[in-house]
Design an enzyme around this catalytic site. Structure first.
Site, short mmCIF file in Angstrom:
data_model
loop_
_atom_site.label_atom_id
_atom_site.label_comp_id
_atom_site.label_asym_id
_atom_site.label_seq_id
_atom_site.Cartn_x
_atom_site.Cartn_y
_atom_site.Cartn_z
CB THR A 1 -0.92 0.03 1.24
OG1 THR A 1 -1.66 -1.18 1.29
CG2 THR A 1 -1.86 1.21 1.19
CE LYS B 1 -5.19 -1.01 1.67
NZ LYS B 1 -5.51 -2.30 2.24
P1 NAP Z 1 5.20 -6.66 7.49
O1 NAP Z 1 4.79 -7.94 8.11
O2 NAP Z 1 5.82 -5.61 8.34
O3 NAP Z 1 6.22 -7.03 6.30
C1 NAP Z 1 6.88 -6.03 5.57
C2 NAP Z 1 7.83 -6.72 4.61
O4 NAP Z 1 8.55 -5.73 3.88
C3 NAP Z 1 8.88 -7.58 5.31
O5 NAP Z 1 9.18 -8.67 4.47
C4 NAP Z 1 10.08 -6.63 5.39
O6 NAP Z 1 11.33 -7.28 5.48
C5 NAP Z 1 9.96 -5.95 4.03
N1 NAP Z 1 10.65 -4.68 3.96
C6 NAP Z 1 10.30 -3.53 4.62
N2 NAP Z 1 11.18 -2.56 4.30
C7 NAP Z 1 12.07 -3.09 3.44
C8 NAP Z 1 13.18 -2.58 2.74
N3 NAP Z 1 13.56 -1.30 2.88
N4 NAP Z 1 13.87 -3.42 1.95
C9 NAP Z 1 13.50 -4.70 1.81
N5 NAP Z 1 12.44 -5.25 2.44
C10 NAP Z 1 11.74 -4.44 3.22
O7 NAP Z 1 4.00 -5.97 6.72
P2 NAP Z 1 2.67 -6.62 6.12
O8 NAP Z 1 1.64 -6.64 7.17
O9 NAP Z 1 3.02 -7.84 5.37
O10 NAP Z 1 2.23 -5.45 5.11
C11 NAP Z 1 2.89 -5.27 3.86
C12 NAP Z 1 2.13 -4.22 3.04
O11 NAP Z 1 0.78 -4.66 2.86
C13 NAP Z 1 2.05 -2.85 3.71
O12 NAP Z 1 2.12 -1.87 2.72
C14 NAP Z 1 0.68 -2.86 4.37
O13 NAP Z 1 0.15 -1.55 4.51
C15 NAP Z 1 -0.11 -3.67 3.36
N6 NAP Z 1 -1.29 -4.37 3.92
C16 NAP Z 1 -1.19 -5.07 5.09
C17 NAP Z 1 -2.32 -5.70 5.61
C18 NAP Z 1 -2.26 -6.46 6.93
O14 NAP Z 1 -3.33 -6.80 7.45
N7 NAP Z 1 -1.09 -6.75 7.48
C19 NAP Z 1 -3.54 -5.64 4.93
C20 NAP Z 1 -3.59 -4.96 3.71
C21 NAP Z 1 -2.47 -4.32 3.22
P3 NAP Z 1 11.89 -7.75 6.94
O15 NAP Z 1 11.27 -9.10 7.18
O16 NAP Z 1 13.35 -7.80 6.76
O17 NAP Z 1 11.44 -6.71 7.93
#
Ligand code: NAP
Length: 294
Positions: free
Chosen positions: A98, A173
């Site tokens: 997002t 979104k």
């Molecule tokens: P998350 O669990 O915090 O995972 C984030 C991922 O991005 C991890 O693999 C992290 O790697 C990686 N990452 C972050 N910064 C990075 C960088 N600079 N370089 C390389 N890798 C990087 O987040 P999530 O919940 O999966 O959410 C991911 C996206 O989906 C976000 O944009 C969020 O807003 C969206 N979203 C989430 C949900 C939800 O319910 N969680 C629902 C809809 C949309 P590391 O493992 O090394 O930290």
């Protein structure tokens, strides 16, 4: 299946999404900044991992990505070891992060210079949706190549729609997040009021959920809100990131979003209470803490 897929970002969402692709028979190579998650993924699913986004992307026909925010996305695409420099001409990059609509446009332009096709494809449905393959995906990009990515997206989605050109997935979104913010605050206030009025809140919800006040949040969150349980679902830190993107865009397109702006401030109060990783229904905790304080 002969198509080669790279998946960048194995967080709460990316890990199971990439898993669905492997289960569907795609040849999947994953990359995650924290290597242990990539190794854990390979232990659970059929596939391989790479040590950089470039390495993962170089053989791929389609590269999917789900990282945190605009800067993270820039890093894994355009950074020193970013995917774009390594991708082959004609390959497709599908971003599920997002982000702002601006970064989608910026990256689509960069991609075009390298003959890569870019789609912004944010998701809704949360962790459970990702795990159960029941996400909703709103896509911005070219109609011609959309049919090429649709079978892949259907591996983890229950509904996918092309909304228009680049950025229109992210703008859709934003609408989703605006609608959620108001509904959650309304539910929290209703429940808070019911408690103040010394009503049986569960009985109130039982009745009003049969009528016009019904919502997904009401059906799925009221019990945990009443119990003060907020350690599941979509984190407040992410919601504030999303509402920040929404409010920036609203300044640009001159929308008036007074309730969204207010709810964003209420979420900053959740963060001040130590609830950065609580889920979005924790707006109820702010109201309840105020009653306790008086
Ligand atoms: P998350 O669990 O915090 O995972 C984030 C991922 O991005 C991890 O693999 C992290 O790697 C990686 N990452 C972050 N910064 C990075 C960088 N600079 N370089 C390389 N890798 C990087 O987040 P999530 O919940 O999966 O959410 C991911 C996206 O989906 C976000 O944009 C969020 O807003 C969206 N979203 C989430 C949900 C939800 O319910 N969680 C629902 C809809 C949309 P590391 O493992 O090394 O930290």
């Amino acid at each position: 299946m002969t198509q080669k897929i790279a998946f960048i970002g194995l967080g709460v969402m990316g890990f199971p999404m990439a898993g669905h692709l492997a289960k569907a028979g795609y040849q999947v190579t994953v990359y995650n900044r924290t290597m242990s998650k990539a190794k854990a993924w390979c232990a659970e699913y059929q596939g391989s991992y790479s040590e950089t986004p470039a390495e993962a992307a170089k053989q791929a026909d389609i590269v999917c990505c789900c990282v945190g925010n605009d800067d993270d996305l820039r890093q894994v695409t355009l950074g020193e070891q970013g995917a774009f420099a390594a991708m082959k001409p004609g390959a497709i990059f599908v971003d599920h992060t997002t982000t702002s609509a601006q970064v989608a446009s910026e990256l689509a332009q960069q991609a075009e210079h390298k003959q890569i096709v870019f789609f912004d494809a944010p998701v809704s449905g949360g962790q459970a949706g990702a795990e159960n393959g029941q996400l909703t995906i709103m896509v911005g990009g070219a109609e011609q190549q959309f049919t090429e990515i649709l079978p892949l997206l259907n591996c983890y989605a229950r509904f996918v729609k092309l909304m228009g050109g680049i950025g229109s997935g992210q703008l859709t979104k934003m609408v989703n997040q605006i609608c959620i913010a108001g509904v959650v605050q309304g539910l929290a206030e209703g429940m808070h009021f019911a408690r103040s009025a010394e009503l049986d809140v569960a009985a109130v919800i039982e009745v009003i959920s049969k009528g016009a006040a019904q919502s997904w949040q009401m059906e799925n969150r009221y019990q945990t809100m009443l119990a003060g349980e907020y350690n599941h679902g979509f984190a407040v830190d992410w919601m504030r990131k999303d509402l920040g993107i929404v409010l920036d865009e609203a300044r640009r397109n001159q929308s008036h979003l007074p309730v969204t702006a207010l709810v964003d401030q209420f979420y900053s109060e959740v963060q001040a209470m130590g609830g950065s990783r609580w889920d979005t229904s924790s707006l109820f905790a702010v109201l309840e803490s105020k009653r306790k304080a008086t």
